[in-house]
Write a protein that holds these residues in place. Sequence first.
Motif, mmCIF file in Angstrom:
data_model
loop_
_atom_site.group_PDB
_atom_site.id
_atom_site.type_symbol
_atom_site.label_atom_id
_atom_site.label_comp_id
_atom_site.label_asym_id
_atom_site.label_seq_id
_atom_site.Cartn_x
_atom_site.Cartn_y
_atom_site.Cartn_z
ATOM 1 N N GLY A 141 8.538 -9.834 0.761
ATOM 2 C CA GLY A 141 8.925 -9.018 1.894
ATOM 3 C C GLY A 141 10.143 -8.160 1.632
ATOM 4 O O GLY A 141 10.449 -7.253 2.408
ATOM 5 N N SER A 142 10.853 -8.430 0.528
ATOM 6 C CA SER A 142 12.031 -7.646 0.164
ATOM 7 C C SER A 142 11.687 -6.325 -0.503
ATOM 8 O O SER A 142 12.597 -5.566 -0.872
ATOM 9 C CB SER A 142 12.929 -8.463 -0.773
ATOM 10 O OG SER A 142 12.203 -8.859 -1.925
ATOM 11 N N LEU A 143 10.405 -6.012 -0.664
ATOM 12 C CA LEU A 143 9.996 -4.809 -1.389
ATOM 13 C C LEU A 143 10.695 -3.556 -0.864
ATOM 14 O O LEU A 143 11.197 -2.739 -1.649
ATOM 15 C CB LEU A 143 8.468 -4.652 -1.320
ATOM 16 C CG LEU A 143 7.847 -3.488 -2.084
ATOM 17 C CD1 LEU A 143 6.432 -3.851 -2.536
ATOM 18 C CD2 LEU A 143 7.774 -2.216 -1.258
ATOM 19 N N ASP A 144 10.752 -3.362 0.457
ATOM 20 C CA ASP A 144 11.348 -2.151 1.022
ATOM 21 C C ASP A 144 12.819 -2.012 0.641
ATOM 22 O O ASP A 144 13.269 -0.947 0.213
ATOM 23 C CB ASP A 144 11.219 -2.152 2.545
ATOM 24 C CG ASP A 144 9.791 -2.085 3.016
ATOM 25 O OD1 ASP A 144 9.131 -1.059 2.788
ATOM 26 O OD2 ASP A 144 9.308 -3.057 3.627
ATOM 27 N N SER A 145 13.579 -3.099 0.808
ATOM 28 C CA SER A 145 15.011 -2.998 0.539
ATOM 29 C C SER A 145 15.290 -2.875 -0.958
ATOM 30 O O SER A 145 16.208 -2.150 -1.362
ATOM 31 C CB SER A 145 15.756 -4.199 1.131
ATOM 32 O OG SER A 145 15.323 -5.414 0.577
ATOM 33 N N VAL A 146 14.504 -3.528 -1.798
ATOM 34 C CA VAL A 146 14.695 -3.430 -3.247
ATOM 35 C C VAL A 146 14.414 -2.010 -3.720
ATOM 36 O O VAL A 146 15.182 -1.431 -4.512
ATOM 37 C CB VAL A 146 13.800 -4.443 -3.990
ATOM 38 C CG1 VAL A 146 13.834 -4.189 -5.495
ATOM 39 C CG2 VAL A 146 14.245 -5.864 -3.681
ATOM 40 N N ALA A 176 0.822 -1.216 0.000
ATOM 41 C CA ALA A 176 0.000 0.000 0.000
ATOM 42 C C ALA A 176 0.851 1.259 0.000
ATOM 43 O O ALA A 176 0.544 2.234 -0.706
ATOM 44 C CB ALA A 176 -0.937 -0.011 1.203
ATOM 45 N N CYS A 177 1.917 1.280 0.776
ATOM 46 C CA CYS A 177 2.752 2.481 0.831
ATOM 47 C C CYS A 177 3.515 2.688 -0.466
ATOM 48 O O CYS A 177 3.742 3.825 -0.893
ATOM 49 C CB CYS A 177 3.700 2.411 2.030
ATOM 50 S SG CYS A 177 2.849 2.605 3.622
ATOM 51 N N SER A 178 3.897 1.598 -1.140
ATOM 52 C CA SER A 178 4.516 1.730 -2.455
ATOM 53 C C SER A 178 3.516 2.290 -3.464
ATOM 54 O O SER A 178 3.856 3.158 -4.287
ATOM 55 C CB SER A 178 5.042 0.369 -2.923
ATOM 56 O OG SER A 178 5.668 0.462 -4.179
ATOM 57 N N ALA A 233 20.655 -1.640 1.229
ATOM 58 C CA ALA A 233 19.484 -1.358 2.068
ATOM 59 C C ALA A 233 19.004 -2.643 2.714
ATOM 60 O O ALA A 233 19.224 -3.741 2.195
ATOM 61 C CB ALA A 233 18.362 -0.731 1.241
ATOM 62 N N GLY A 234 18.333 -2.497 3.856
ATOM 63 C CA GLY A 234 17.856 -3.684 4.540
ATOM 64 C C GLY A 234 16.602 -3.436 5.351
ATOM 65 O O GLY A 234 16.305 -2.304 5.736
#
Length: 358
Positions: A256-261, A14-16, A291-292
Amino acid sequence: MRLLIIGINIRHIACSAWRAGHEVYAVDGYCDLDLESCACDMAPLSRDGMEGPKGEGDPVSEHIERVRPDAIILGPGLEEVRVRGVPLFNNSPDKVRRISDKLWQARWLERNGFPFIRTEASAEGLDFPVMIKPRRGAGGVGCRVARTRSELDWGEGLIYQEVVAGRPASVSVISDGKEARALAANEQLIGESWTGAAGFRYCGNITPLEPLPESDIAGMAEGIVSRLGLVGSNGVDFLLTEEGAVVVEVNCRFQGSLDSVQCATGVNLFQAHLNSFRGVLPERPAIICSAGRAILYASRPLKIRRRLLFPWTADVPRPGSRAERGDPFISVLARGSNREEVVGRLRERSDLVRKAFH
């Protein structure tokens, strides 16, 4: 676009979508504070209709009527639900159900010549130790090693695999149903004690994977996803062994890797996902930083009494919410110039969060 995004935990999706400029209506099992900040409207996900086999219930129709969205995106836990009358930007429920079967995956990988882990419906014929997993499932939940026959589980819905030692990794892929493009290779954090995770629980990612293996896991992931005819954001998990990379599983969903990618590449993963349904794929992006994300698990029952004000947290729980021992309760994010910097910051920040809660 007016979007209804619904699933057990959809904050990252949602935030993306919100950052890509869309009008987001969120239905989620946690209703975290940072999800609320990205949504025009947020509602809790009802468990009604979700107790039977996936796809049999109808947890979305009431929200479709209420929101009247232009399109729907199904998140974790609901990817097999059938939706009628509104465009759906997901892989088809039938395809998701078939590919989510880990025994089916192993047979498909073998037929198509990809390196795979021997997987059986019974432990007969396998040498000990044996890995036991749910035939359907995610995040490492329910996975364990049996070292002797007396430790075996013989319940329904289980698979049995040879135990393979290696470094956990994943590749994030965007596909249009015919072609696929790898966006990043990621290190997977599995069972890291400093996150509070136990066993084989998934607890985050570091992007990019350092060092890269000799095996071309990006090219392998593109080949797997394109041959399966998947669309949108999908992922392939690997173990990097001394003999080379072997495929662990294919995930036909946002990872779950969306944030770091997104942080490491500058690519908005949600918009790339939407564009793929129009046949538009991004180029492989350059890596701009490391990023992590680390998911923290409760070491004891927690009642959240106040809001945390750290700017580098995600999945921020609401005051008054609870987490039982072993439940995920918050994520920490970090960026840096290399893996060591990122892991160091994640560990420091996880310590700060635990001190704030305890």
